[in-house]
Design a protein around this motif. Structure first.
Motif, PDB file in Angstrom:
ATOM      1  N   GLU A 171      -1.911   6.065   1.586  1.00 63.12           N
ATOM      2  CA  GLU A 171      -2.657   6.148   2.845  1.00 63.12           C
ATOM      3  C   GLU A 171      -4.092   5.694   2.610  1.00 63.12           C
ATOM      4  N   ILE A 172      -4.649   4.986   3.578  1.00 62.54           N
ATOM      5  CA  ILE A 172      -6.027   4.513   3.499  1.00 62.54           C
ATOM      6  C   ILE A 172      -6.954   5.422   4.289  1.00 62.54           C
ATOM      7  N   SER A 198      -9.808   2.773  -4.657  1.00 59.78           N
ATOM      8  CA  SER A 198      -8.863   3.359  -5.600  1.00 59.78           C
ATOM      9  C   SER A 198      -8.188   2.319  -6.486  1.00 59.78           C
ATOM     10  N   VAL A 231       0.825  -1.209   0.000  1.00 61.95           N
ATOM     11  CA  VAL A 231       0.000   0.000   0.000  1.00 61.95           C
ATOM     12  C   VAL A 231       0.860   1.261   0.000  1.00 61.95           C
ATOM     13  N   THR A 282      -8.352   8.752   5.500  1.00 59.83           N
ATOM     14  CA  THR A 282      -8.361  10.103   4.928  1.00 59.83           C
ATOM     15  C   THR A 282      -8.644  11.157   6.002  1.00 59.83           C
ATOM     16  N   SER A 295       2.131   2.189  -3.367  1.00 59.65           N
ATOM     17  CA  SER A 295       1.137   2.257  -4.441  1.00 59.65           C
ATOM     18  C   SER A 295       0.713   3.703  -4.667  1.00 59.65           C
ATOM     19  N   SER A 296      -0.251   3.895  -5.554  1.00 59.61           N
ATOM     20  CA  SER A 296      -0.785   5.243  -5.776  1.00 59.61           C
ATOM     21  C   SER A 296      -1.761   5.646  -4.679  1.00 59.61           C
ATOM     22  N   THR A 297      -1.972   4.743  -3.698  1.00 58.55           N
ATOM     23  CA  THR A 297      -2.820   5.039  -2.534  1.00 58.55           C
ATOM     24  C   THR A 297      -2.009   4.775  -1.274  1.00 58.55           C
ATOM     25  N   ASN A 328     -10.141   5.049   2.219  1.00 56.93           N
ATOM     26  CA  ASN A 328      -9.987   5.026   0.770  1.00 56.93           C
ATOM     27  C   ASN A 328      -9.646   3.612   0.306  1.00 56.93           C
ATOM     28  N   GLY A 363      -5.047   2.164  -6.727  1.00 55.86           N
ATOM     29  CA  GLY A 363      -3.892   1.697  -5.969  1.00 55.86           C
ATOM     30  C   GLY A 363      -4.186   0.430  -5.200  1.00 55.86           C
ATOM     31  N   ILE A 364      -5.339   0.361  -4.549  1.00 59.57           N
ATOM     32  CA  ILE A 364      -5.724  -0.843  -3.806  1.00 59.57           C
ATOM     33  C   ILE A 364      -5.909  -2.020  -4.760  1.00 59.57           C
TER      34      ILE A 364
END
Length: 430
Positions: free
Chosen positions: A210-211, A222, A203, A213, A206-208, A219, A224-225
Motif C-alpha cells: 500500500e502507498i 521504501s 506494488v 498510509t 512488493s514489501s510495500t 509511502n 519495496g518501491i
C-alpha cells in the motif's frame, strides 16, 4: 370572453411547464466511439423513464487528453452533468477538489446496490464511508501471453510464481523466439496507464503493498518501491521489452495492437478488454481463435503469492455543479443497470461491477469474459487517497527515465519522490 382567455392562458402555461419539465437536458461526457455506442443503447430507455433529454458530449479519446479537458471544464464550472473518473486515483483527487457530488445515500438505496461485488463497494467507499462514484464497470487486469507461440517454442506456460520466475520466462522467450518477452506500460506518454496498467501490478506484490498510509502520507521511499522500479530496469537493460514504441505519442498502439498480434511481443499486462477491444474479431488486428491463442497468468508477488488487479473503470460521477444534481443522480443510477453494463462489456471488454450481470444471457455470450467476471471476488487493489494523481505522474516520469537508460532504480525512485514532494509538499511523502 375574459374567463375564456384566462383559461386559455392557464392551459398554455401548464403545457409550457410540462414541456419544460420533459425537455430538461442532462449532459453526459463520454469518450471513444465504442463507449459512446454502448451508452446510446440505454439512452432512449432512460429518457423515457425519467422524462429527460440526454445529450452525449464527445470528449477526446486518449485518457490523458480526456482528463485534461474534463479538469479544465470542471475548474471553469462548465463541465457536463455526468462524467467518468478513469481510475480510483482520479476519484480521490476530484472529490477532494469538490468537483464530485456525494452519492452515498442514493447508491445504498439503489435496487442494484446488493448486486454489487463486495470489492466494487470497497473500491468506491472512502475512509469516511462516503461514496462519490458508481462502480458500473471494473478494470480487471492480469498478464496475457501468446500460448500458441510459447507452446510452439517449447516454453512452459505454467504460472510464474515470483518476479524472478517471470523475468526468467521473459528471457527464455527472447532467446528462443526473438520476440520481446514482457511489456509493462511505462513512460510519460502512457500517462495514467504507467501506474494503472503496470506499476500497481508490482506494488501489491512488493514489501510495500500500500502507498497511502493511515496518517495521510504517501509511502514512496521504501525498499519495496525501489524493487518495483528495479523490475522495470531489468526489463529495459536486458532488452526484454520494446522501448522505442513506449517513447512515442501513442505508446500502446505498436506493442499492444501490432506487435502482440504479430507475435513480436509474447506477454503483456492487460485487462479483460483486450480479448474484445485489442485482439478480438472486431479489433483492427484480430488474433485468430484469440480465446485459445492467448492465455492468462495471475500476477506473481516478488517472493510469491498471486493476484488479479481490480480497479474501477471509468466510474460514473455527478458534477457537483450540475444543472440539476438530483436528476443527474437518477440518470447515473440508470447507467448502472445490467443492460448498460453488458453493453459496455460487449464493446470494450471491461467487467460489470455487479454479480447479477453474470446471469444475463447476452453477457454469457461473451465467453472470454465470463470466467474473469466470476474471478472478481479474488481481486485485490491499491487504496487511493488525495494526491494519487501526482504519484501516477511521478511514476510516468520515473519509468520514462528508466526507458531512456538515464538512471537506475534508485535514481528513478528519487525522480518519483522529488516530483510528488514538489507537487504536494515535503510533508506528504513518507
Amino acid at each position: 370572453m375574459r374567463k375564456f382567455l384566462l383559461a386559455g392562458i392557464s392551459v398554455a402555461a401548464l403545457a409550457m411547464s410540462a414541456t419544460t419539465s420533459l425537455g430538461e437536458t442532462i449532459r453526459i461526457a463520454e469518450h471513444r466511439q465504442a463507449r459512446i455506442d454502448a451508452l446510446k443503447t440505454v439512452v432512449p430507455e432512460i429518457e423515457k423513464k425519467l422524462g429527460v433529454e440526454i445529450e452525449i458530449v464527445e470528449y477526446p479519446a486518449p485518457e490523458k487528453d480526456y482528463m485534461t479537458k474534463l479538469l479544465t471544464e470542471l475548474g471553469a464550472g462548465n463541465a457536463p452533468d455526468l462524467f467518468t473518473a478513469p481510475r480510483g486515483q482520479d476519484v480521490a483527487d476530484m472529490a477532494a477538489a469538490g468537483y464530485i457530488a456525494p452519492i452515498t445515500d442514493e447508491v445504498k438505496a439503489w435496487d442494484g446496490f446488493d448486486a454489487l461485488f463486495d470489492v466494487s463497494k470497497k473500491l468506491v467507499t472512502d475512509k469516511d464511508g462516503q461514496i462519490h462514484v458508481l462502480p458500473a464497470m471494473l478494470n480487471v487486469q492480469q498478464l496475457y501471453f501468446r500460448r500458441d507461440i510459447l507452446d510452439k517454442a517449447g516454453i512452459s506456460t505454467e504460472q510464474p510464481k515470483t518476479w524472478q520466475e517471470l523475468l526468467d520466462r521473459a528471457k527464455e522467450i527472447k532467446a528462443k523466439t526473438g520476440a520481446y518477452g514482457l511489456l509493462f506500460p511505462a513512460g510519460l506518454t502512457w500517462g495514467g496507464g504507467a501506474f494503472g496498467e503496470g506499476f500497481q501490478y508490482l506494488v501489491v506484490g512488493s514489501s510495500t503493498p500500500e502507498i497511502a498510509t493511515d496518517d495521510g502520507t504517501l509511502n514512496l521511499t521504501s525498499e519495496g518501491i525501489k524493487d518495483v522500479l528495479g523490475f522495470y530496469a531489468e526489463l529495459v537493460n536486458n532488452d526484454l521489452t520494446p522501448v522505442q514504441p513506449l517513447l512515442g505519442p501513442e505508446p500502446w498502439v505498436v506493442p499492444k495492437y501490432e506487435m502482440f498480434p504479430a507475435g513480436k511481443l509474447a506477454a503483456t499486462t492487460c485487462g479483460s478488454w483486450c480479448y474484445i477491444y485489442d485482439w478480438g474479431p472486431e479489433s483492427k488486428n484480430p488474433i485468430p481463435d484469440v480465446a485459445n491463442a492467448v492465455g492468462t497468468w495471475l500476477m506473481p508477488g516478488k517472493d510469491g503469492g498471486e493476484h488479479v488487479i481490480v480497479d474501477i473503470d471509468s466510474a460514473w460521477a455527478v458534477n457537483s455543479q450540475a444543472s440539476d444534481v438530483e436528476m443527474a443522480k437518477k440518470v447515473l443510477l440508470e447507467i448502472g443497470s445490467v443492460k448498460a453494463d453488458v453493453a459496455y462489456a460487449a464493446r470494450i471488454g471491461n467487467i460489470p461491477g455487479r454479480r447479477d450481470a453474470g446471469d444475463d444471457p447476452e453477457f454469457k455470450k461473451l465467453s472470454a469474459l465470463v470466467p474473469v467476471h466470476a474471478g472478481v471476488e479474488k481481486g485485490t487493489f491499491i487504496k487511493t487517497a488525495p494526491g494519487f494523481s501526482a504519484v501516477s505522474e511521478g511514476v510516468a516520469r520515473a519509468t520514462d527515465a528508466l526507458l531512456r537508460k538515464e538512471t537506475d532504480a534508485a535514481g528513478a525512485q528519487k525522480i518519483l519522490v522529488d516530483y510528488v514532494k514538489e507537487t504536494l509538499g515535503e510533508e506528504m511523502v513518507k
